[in-house]
Design an enzyme around this catalytic site. Structure first.
Site, PDB file in Angstrom:
ATOM      1  N   ARG A   1      -3.631  -1.708  -6.179  1.00 30.61           N
ATOM      2  CA  ARG A   1      -2.808  -2.928  -6.113  1.00 30.61           C
ATOM      3  C   ARG A   1      -3.220  -3.812  -7.278  1.00 30.61           C
ATOM      4  O   ARG A   1      -4.285  -3.615  -7.872  1.00 30.61           O
ATOM      5  CB  ARG A   1      -3.025  -3.644  -4.786  1.00 30.61           C
ATOM      6  CG  ARG A   1      -4.450  -4.084  -4.585  1.00 30.61           C
ATOM      7  CD  ARG A   1      -4.656  -4.715  -3.220  1.00 30.61           C
ATOM      8  NE  ARG A   1      -6.069  -4.846  -2.973  1.00 30.61           N
ATOM      9  CZ  ARG A   1      -6.646  -4.771  -1.764  1.00 30.61           C
ATOM     10  NH1 ARG A   1      -5.920  -4.555  -0.701  1.00 30.61           N
ATOM     11  NH2 ARG A   1      -7.935  -4.917  -1.628  1.00 30.61           N
TER      12      ARG A   1
ATOM     13  N   LYS B   1       0.834  -1.195   0.000  1.00 31.58           N
ATOM     14  CA  LYS B   1       0.000   0.000   0.000  1.00 31.58           C
ATOM     15  C   LYS B   1       0.869   1.246   0.000  1.00 31.58           C
ATOM     16  O   LYS B   1       0.683   2.157  -0.810  1.00 31.58           O
ATOM     17  CB  LYS B   1      -0.914  -0.026   1.221  1.00 31.58           C
ATOM     18  CG  LYS B   1      -2.062   0.946   1.157  1.00 31.58           C
ATOM     19  CD  LYS B   1      -2.869   0.924   2.456  1.00 31.58           C
ATOM     20  CE  LYS B   1      -3.667  -0.360   2.598  1.00 31.58           C
ATOM     21  NZ  LYS B   1      -4.270  -0.487   3.938  1.00 31.58           N
TER      22      LYS B   1
ATOM     23  N   CYS C   1       5.256 -40.016 -13.156  1.00 33.72           N
ATOM     24  CA  CYS C   1       3.821 -40.129 -12.937  1.00 33.72           C
ATOM     25  C   CYS C   1       3.639 -40.063 -11.432  1.00 33.72           C
ATOM     26  O   CYS C   1       4.564 -40.268 -10.680  1.00 33.72           O
ATOM     27  CB  CYS C   1       3.268 -41.412 -13.533  1.00 33.72           C
ATOM     28  SG  CYS C   1       4.065 -42.903 -12.949  1.00 33.72           S
TER      29      CYS C   1
ATOM     30  N   MET D   1      -5.278  -6.642   8.723  1.00 34.33           N
ATOM     31  CA  MET D   1      -4.734  -5.722   9.718  1.00 34.33           C
ATOM     32  C   MET D   1      -5.601  -4.474   9.748  1.00 34.33           C
ATOM     33  O   MET D   1      -6.620  -4.416   9.113  1.00 34.33           O
ATOM     34  CB  MET D   1      -3.286  -5.417   9.390  1.00 34.33           C
ATOM     35  CG  MET D   1      -2.391  -6.622   9.643  1.00 34.33           C
ATOM     36  SD  MET D   1      -0.746  -6.333   9.074  1.00 34.33           S
ATOM     37  CE  MET D   1      -1.019  -5.914   7.395  1.00 34.33           C
TER      38      MET D   1
ATOM     39  N   GLY E   1      -7.971  -7.044   4.668  1.00 31.79           N
ATOM     40  CA  GLY E   1      -8.746  -7.011   5.898  1.00 31.79           C
ATOM     41  C   GLY E   1      -8.078  -7.641   7.105  1.00 31.79           C
ATOM     42  O   GLY E   1      -8.698  -7.789   8.148  1.00 31.79           O
TER      43      GLY E   1
ATOM     44  N   SER F   1      10.071 -44.144 -15.823  1.00 27.00           N
ATOM     45  CA  SER F   1       9.019 -43.264 -15.321  1.00 27.00           C
ATOM     46  C   SER F   1       9.128 -43.259 -13.806  1.00 27.00           C
ATOM     47  O   SER F   1       8.983 -44.296 -13.161  1.00 27.00           O
ATOM     48  CB  SER F   1       7.645 -43.767 -15.766  1.00 27.00           C
ATOM     49  OG  SER F   1       6.648 -42.956 -15.201  1.00 27.00           O
TER      50      SER F   1
ATOM     51  N   ARG G   1      -2.707   3.807   8.311  1.00 27.01           N
ATOM     52  CA  ARG G   1      -3.080   2.623   7.537  1.00 27.01           C
ATOM     53  C   ARG G   1      -1.999   1.561   7.551  1.00 27.01           C
ATOM     54  O   ARG G   1      -0.822   1.836   7.408  1.00 27.01           O
ATOM     55  CB  ARG G   1      -3.357   3.039   6.089  1.00 27.01           C
ATOM     56  CG  ARG G   1      -4.239   4.254   5.986  1.00 27.01           C
ATOM     57  CD  ARG G   1      -4.341   4.762   4.560  1.00 27.01           C
ATOM     58  NE  ARG G   1      -5.022   3.824   3.683  1.00 27.01           N
ATOM     59  CZ  ARG G   1      -5.130   3.991   2.368  1.00 27.01           C
ATOM     60  NH1 ARG G   1      -4.587   5.065   1.799  1.00 27.01           N
ATOM     61  NH2 ARG G   1      -5.756   3.096   1.634  1.00 27.01           N
TER      62      ARG G   1
ATOM     63  N   TYR H   1       8.804 -35.645 -19.829  1.00 29.77           N
ATOM     64  CA  TYR H   1       7.366 -35.394 -19.683  1.00 29.77           C
ATOM     65  C   TYR H   1       6.916 -35.618 -18.247  1.00 29.77           C
ATOM     66  O   TYR H   1       7.588 -36.291 -17.471  1.00 29.77           O
ATOM     67  CB  TYR H   1       6.550 -36.303 -20.616  1.00 29.77           C
ATOM     68  CG  TYR H   1       6.534 -37.758 -20.209  1.00 29.77           C
ATOM     69  CD1 TYR H   1       5.550 -38.249 -19.348  1.00 29.77           C
ATOM     70  CD2 TYR H   1       7.497 -38.642 -20.675  1.00 29.77           C
ATOM     71  CE1 TYR H   1       5.553 -39.586 -18.969  1.00 29.77           C
ATOM     72  CE2 TYR H   1       7.496 -39.974 -20.306  1.00 29.77           C
ATOM     73  CZ  TYR H   1       6.514 -40.440 -19.435  1.00 29.77           C
ATOM     74  OH  TYR H   1       6.513 -41.742 -19.046  1.00 29.77           O
TER      75      TYR H   1
ATOM     76  N   HIS I   1     -16.216  -8.154   1.738  1.00 29.79           N
ATOM     77  CA  HIS I   1     -15.231  -9.107   2.260  1.00 29.79           C
ATOM     78  C   HIS I   1     -15.515 -10.518   1.753  1.00 29.79           C
ATOM     79  O   HIS I   1     -14.632 -11.203   1.239  1.00 29.79           O
ATOM     80  CB  HIS I   1     -15.268  -9.072   3.792  1.00 29.79           C
ATOM     81  CG  HIS I   1     -14.393 -10.098   4.435  1.00 29.79           C
ATOM     82  ND1 HIS I   1     -14.872 -11.326   4.847  1.00 29.79           N
ATOM     83  CD2 HIS I   1     -13.066 -10.095   4.675  1.00 29.79           C
ATOM     84  CE1 HIS I   1     -13.874 -12.020   5.337  1.00 29.79           C
ATOM     85  NE2 HIS I   1     -12.763 -11.306   5.259  1.00 29.79           N
TER      86      HIS I   1
HETATM   87  P1  ADP Z   1      -7.594  -1.832   3.977  1.00 25.11           P
HETATM   88  O1  ADP Z   1      -6.237  -2.363   3.779  1.00 25.11           O
HETATM   89  O2  ADP Z   1      -8.423  -2.590   4.934  1.00 25.11           O
HETATM   90  O3  ADP Z   1      -8.284  -1.555   2.673  1.00 25.11           O
HETATM   91  P2  ADP Z   1      -7.134   0.991   4.103  1.00 25.11           P
HETATM   92  O4  ADP Z   1      -5.933   1.523   4.774  1.00 25.11           O
HETATM   93  O5  ADP Z   1      -7.079   0.965   2.627  1.00 25.11           O
HETATM   94  O6  ADP Z   1      -7.417  -0.437   4.711  1.00 25.11           O
HETATM   95  O7  ADP Z   1      -8.335   1.862   4.610  1.00 25.11           O
HETATM   96  C1  ADP Z   1      -9.629   1.422   4.877  1.00 25.11           C
HETATM   97  C2  ADP Z   1     -10.655   2.299   4.183  1.00 25.11           C
HETATM   98  O8  ADP Z   1     -10.476   3.652   4.534  1.00 25.11           O
HETATM   99  C3  ADP Z   1     -10.552   2.255   2.685  1.00 25.11           C
HETATM  100  O9  ADP Z   1     -11.832   2.292   2.148  1.00 25.11           O
HETATM  101  C4  ADP Z   1      -9.807   3.501   2.346  1.00 25.11           C
HETATM  102  O10 ADP Z   1     -10.100   3.965   1.072  1.00 25.11           O
HETATM  103  C5  ADP Z   1     -10.274   4.460   3.411  1.00 25.11           C
HETATM  104  N1  ADP Z   1      -9.260   5.441   3.681  1.00 25.11           N
HETATM  105  C6  ADP Z   1      -8.007   5.212   4.103  1.00 25.11           C
HETATM  106  N2  ADP Z   1      -7.314   6.361   4.220  1.00 25.11           N
HETATM  107  C7  ADP Z   1      -8.157   7.338   3.867  1.00 25.11           C
HETATM  108  C8  ADP Z   1      -8.028   8.760   3.771  1.00 25.11           C
HETATM  109  N3  ADP Z   1      -6.879   9.365   4.054  1.00 25.11           N
HETATM  110  N4  ADP Z   1      -9.080   9.452   3.382  1.00 25.11           N
HETATM  111  C9  ADP Z   1     -10.248   8.827   3.092  1.00 25.11           C
HETATM  112  N5  ADP Z   1     -10.440   7.525   3.157  1.00 25.11           N
HETATM  113  C10 ADP Z   1      -9.408   6.776   3.544  1.00 25.11           C
HETATM  114 MG    MG Z   2      -7.683  -0.547   1.289  1.00 26.08          MG
END
Ligand code: ADP
Ligand code: MG
Ligand code: MG
Length: 933
Positions: free
Chosen positions: A347, A32, A889, A112, A110, A821, A101, A909, A463
């Site tokens: 990503r 990220k 095999c 962390m 999801g 084989s 984040r 093979y 999720h």
């Molecule tokens: P995850 O890895 O669980 O997606 P994120 O760090 O991407 O966690 O953040 C969770 C949510 O919060 C995401 O929907 C993201 O877009 C939103 N978010 C994170 N940082 C900001 C920010 N600076 N402003 C607005 N929304 C944010």
């Molecule tokens: Mg995210």
């Protein structure tokens, strides 16, 4: 910006602004963080921020405190952020709020935690409200922050907040969160502050830097949280793939500032089909997690074109810029704040197999990626997903309900309403469908055991949908017609009530839900798949054959692209019900003549089996293995026979007792006897005839003979006992019959003008002498068959290498064998001296868990041991016979890692089960491509 003087204190740069971080260094910045840096640097609209490295995380986890000087560095970077944004962290006129984040090198959706709206306190909140003139927005942000911070940083469980939320909603008759106005939210924030105080014994921290410090530590700790640790274990994410989480601190932008604001997630192409159209969902006037959490069901991005045409245009532009920069389909998060589009994350998209294959072919066509990349980006094992069952096309049943098609494939199973039950019943071997309102990361263990997932809320990027897609499991999400009551453990769909344990079928390709079990069919190959695999075949050196025992299997394997049959197991033919009695006769024969008589009856049957397979594989090689398993496998067990004999004895005793019945009755009750005299006489007469026929005596006798034979065949260790070539040496007539059947089938095919390439393979060979003896039979029978049929039959003779000694003697074996084989299943057992069943049932799991073994060697070839033996045998064999054909095999023939190794040591093979042939074809191409690197 002034470069902070980090080096003085820590000796290491622990923090990088988005403008300066190296977008390629995901190990350091997390996926990220790295992408936030990269997007910033290519000029996309990313809110400013900085990333604290994974090294800082590791240092924190080791010392249980933030590295010395880190907070000072953070303060300097915050000061820089304040300058960039013109806002003031914790300030009361133009307050700066940030998100904290998490994100490691490997995407762990999801797993962390992220905290939003950090920096809010009484005074910055007042500033925010004054500035935006939107008290509802301000209080909404504040109550969200208190809950998130309370939960993640202070460990206060969600339910305490949810309970207060429920209370306030009820109090004001609000159905949705949106129905609450500013005053209600203010009251709610107050309630939340109390919740925190009650559960932590301290007031909610008002100092924004204190908030920041606590949050950074909490995110670092979440790396070792149970969820994250379990996830890494399940997906085999090792330290060299991802070590620690980075923390990105990012200026907040607000999707909940009104109807010109919103938030969403998008894919640059459809991750379910691969189609080249932007795909995703958004919610107006919402923040962050609202889309993913499935609180409200979001709208498809296509609708944005109508609702906010200018934003839609910008999104399409974003789509193009992301793809042309990353050369890969992207999964991105965006937020619209008062008409301005921000990109918050990108990503590489996780897609199902179908989409991966299609995008590979199409992106190559568009000039976005090379053919090499097109082949390498698809994980071979994924292709198996393409063979997931679909609902039978002629099924016309009416569906109970329809949700969103979130992950394709059809599955039936019993309803369970929580992950623990799914896990328990799934492990017990039941097929279950996990049915929930929405799923959360802590439900993950339930996913592993479920056939499919059904949720009543949440979109295609919820999720449940994302996780199911990653696992290749069917998922229907957002099925709002279903009202789930998990306390009562039932669900209502209109009039219908479903209970836990009821069977339903879901179709993740259409979103339909059906009552009961619906018949399914296997999926067919798409045009793109055919194209991609054709590219793969061109690239690969290693050929892919299949294991098949019947003409039907062979035909199917050919459709999957097998270029031959690497293993026909003749014993499978022996086991079918019409043949087993003849096979048993052969085994039970007392004399050679008797045995020959049984074999004479088996010969034409085997011959026609082989003919069928040869014809199905016309033009391609077919390797037939002579009889392998120990004889007793064709006979009933001693215990079963003993039981049957005991029953027969009982029957004989009962007949005796019945015979006495008239006399007994006469004595006890003459009147009754008179009444039934006629019938009784008839019964006794019948019994006499039955007795005279000695039927039960005969059966008992026969069973006792079999029992004796079974006992005589009993072995202490059958897998190492009288089997394979050892049987062929003891009973040459059995192998001779099979050899004759193979060669005659070949001769008959040749006469019909069918081009065939039979190969005869001897199992379990340990000594050269064994092989030579069988070779002698083959040569003798070959001559006879050619003479009697008056036609040339080409045949190859070879051996399996599945005994350690045979590998050690490979150089000499190659004088008689034209091919090898590797039977890697047995060879693995023999090399480890593990019996597979015992290993898998008793200790292998513990070996894997404690790291004594990395993988299950019966699934992934043990390169260091078994592989070494193979490598040596290949070299020795080829020294004797340079054109020696070598294959493998066994289970490993379909495993991509093992295939890579086979490529490296020059094997010709691999042979695997039919449905894994496409997997192996792609893996073979990748092995070649990676070798060049
Ligand atoms: P995850 O890895 O669980 O997606 P994120 O760090 O991407 O966690 O953040 C969770 C949510 O919060 C995401 O929907 C993201 O877009 C939103 N978010 C994170 N940082 C900001 C920010 N600076 N402003 C607005 N929304 C944010
Ligand atoms: Mg995210
Ligand atoms: Mg074997």
């Amino acid at each position: 910006m002034n470069k902070p003087n980090f080096a003085i204190v820590t000796g290491k740069q622990y923090i990088f602004a988005f403008e300066e971080g190296d977008g390629k260094n995901k190990m350091l910045l997390g996926g990220k963080g790295a992408n936030l840096c990269e997007m910033t640097q290519i000029g996309l609209n990313v809110p400013p921020g900085f990333t604290v490295t994974t090294e800082a995380c590791l240092a924190y986890l080791e010392k249980k405190q933030l590295p010395a000087g880190l907070m000072d560095d953070i303060r300097r970077h915050m000061a820089a952020l304040e300058k960039k944004t013109g806002k003031d962290f914790g300030g009361s006129t133009n307050p700066l709020l940030v998100s904290v984040r998490s994100g490691s090198a490997m995407s762990m959706p999801g797993m962390m935690d992220t905290i939003l709206n950090l920096g809010l306190n009484e005074s910055s909140l007042a500033g925010l409200i004054k500035q935006t003139a939107n008290p509802r927005f301000g209080w909404d942000a504040y109550r969200r922050f208190i809950q998130l911070f309370g939960k993640i940083a202070l460990g206060v469980a969600d339910e305490h907040f949810d309970e207060r939320m429920g209370f306030v909603k009820r109090k004001y008759g609000a159905r949705l969160d949106l129905d609450l106005d500013a005053e209600h939210l203010k009251e709610l924030a107050g309630e939340f502050l109390n919740v925190v105080k009650r559960h932590t014994g301290k007031p909610f921290p008002q100092d924004p830097y204190e908030q920041l410090e606590i949050s950074v530590g909490a995110v670092f700790r979440s790396w070792m949280g149970k969820r994250a640790v379990d996830y890494r274990k399940q997906f085999k994410i090792t330290k060299d793939m991802a070590d620690g989480t980075a923390v990105s601190v990012c200026t907040m932008v607000f999707g909940n500032m009104g109807d010109d604001s919103g938030t969403g997630v998008g894919f640059t192409r459809n991750p379910g089909t691969g189609e080249n159209v932007i795909y995703g969902e958004y919610l107006v006037n919402a923040q962050g997690e609202d889309v993913v959490a499935g609180i409200r069901t979001p709208k498809p991005i296509a609708e944005l074109e109508r609702e906010m045409p200018e934003i839609h245009r910008q999104l399409i532009e974003l789509q193009n810029r992301l793809e042309s920069h990353y050369h890969e389909v992207q999964d991105f998060e965006f937020t619209i704040e008062r008409g301005t589009l921000y990109c918050l994350q990108t990503r590489n998209a996780k897609m199902n197999a179908r989409a991966m294959v299609r995008t590979s072919v199409e992106m190559f066509g568009e000039g976005l990626i090379s053919k090499e990349r097109a082949l390498l980006r698809v994980e071979p094992a994924m292709l198996e997903q393409l063979l997931v069952p679909q609902l039978s096309p002629d099924f016309r049943g009416k569906c109970l309900a329809q949700g969103l098609p979130a992950s394709p494939g059809a599955a039936s199973g019993k309803i369970v309403f929580d992950a623990n039950t799914a896990e328990a019943r799934g492990m017990a071997g039941e097929k279950v469908i996990l049915v929930r309102e929405e799923t959360k990361p802590e439900d993950i263990h339930g996913f592993f055991q479920a056939q499919g997932i059904l949720t009543s809320r949440g979109g295609k990027t919820s999720h449940a949908a994302v996780v199911a897609r990653g696992m290749g499991k069917p998922c229907v999400s957002g099925c709002e017609q279903i009202a789930i009551d998990d306390k009562a453990r039932s669900a209502m769909i209109g009039e219908t009530t479903l209970h836990e344990g009821d069977v339903i079928t879901i179709d993740g390709g259409t979103g339909h839900v059906y009552a009961g079990e619906v018949p399914t069919v296997e999926a067919a190959f798409s045009g793109e798949m055919v194209t991609l695999l054709a590219w793969a075949d061109k690239e690969a050196r290693l050929q892919v054959m299949a294991n098949a025992d019947t003409p039907e299997d062979a035909t199917r394997a050919r459709e999957f692209g097998a270029v031959g049959i690497g293993l026909v197991r003749t014993e499978r033919m022996f086991n079918s019900t019409d043949r087993l009695p003849i096979v048993q006769e052969m085994i039970l024969a007392e004399t050679q003549e008797e045995r020959q008589a049984a074999l004479d009856r088996l010969l034409p049957i085997q011959r026609s089996d082989f003919k069928g397979i040869f014809k199905a594989m016309r033009g391609l090689p077919v390797t037939v293995r002579l009889l392998d398993p120990p004889m007793h496998e064709f006979l009933p067990t001693a215990a079963q026979l003993e039981l049957e004999i005991a029953h027969l004895h009982q029957l004989r005793d009962s007949i005796g007792a019945l015979k006495d019945l008239p006399d007994t009755l006469k004595l006890l009750n003459p009147k009754l006897y008179q009444q039934y005299a006629d019938g009784l006489r008839k019964l006794v007469g019948g019994l006499h005839t039955f007795e005279e026929s000695h039927l039960e005596e005969d059966v008992i006798h026969r069973k006792e003979t079999v029992l004796k034979k079974v006992r005589s065949l009993e072995e202490v260790n059958p897998m190492l006992g009288h089997r394979g070539v050892r049987l062929g040496i003891s009973y040459p007539e059995i192998y001779s019959m099979q050899i004759q059947a193979i060669l005659e089938a070949a001769a008959l095919c040749a006469k019909e003008g069918v081009k065939i390439h039979p190969e005869i393979m001897v199992p379990q060979v340990a000594t050269v002498e064994e092989l030579k003896r069988i070779h002698g039979h083959v040569q003798r029978i070959h001559k006879v068959v050619e003479l009697t049929h008056g036609i040339n039959v080409n045949v190859k003779f070879g051996t399996m290498l599945e005994v350690v000694r045979a590998c050690l003697r490979a150089g000499r074996m190659a004088q008689d064998a034209e091919f090898f084989s590797f039977g890697t299943n047995d060879l693995t057992q023999a090399t480890f001296s593990f019996s597979r069943e015992d290993a898998e049932n008793k200790f292998l799991a513990a070996y894997n868990e404690t790291g004594i073994l990395q993988d299950n060697p019966f699934e992934v070839l043990d390169i260091k041991g078994v592989g070494q033996l193979m490598k040596m045998a290949v070299e020795d064999g080829r020294r004797t016979r340079p054109d020696l054909k070598i294959g493998i095999c066994g289970e490993h023939g379909g495993d991509p890692v093992s295939i890579g190794f086979c490529h490296q040591i020059g094997i010709d093979y691999v042979s695997c089960s039919g449905p894994r042939v496409p997997v192996a074809r792609l893996a073979a191409a990748q092995a070649k491509l990676l070798e060049a690197k």
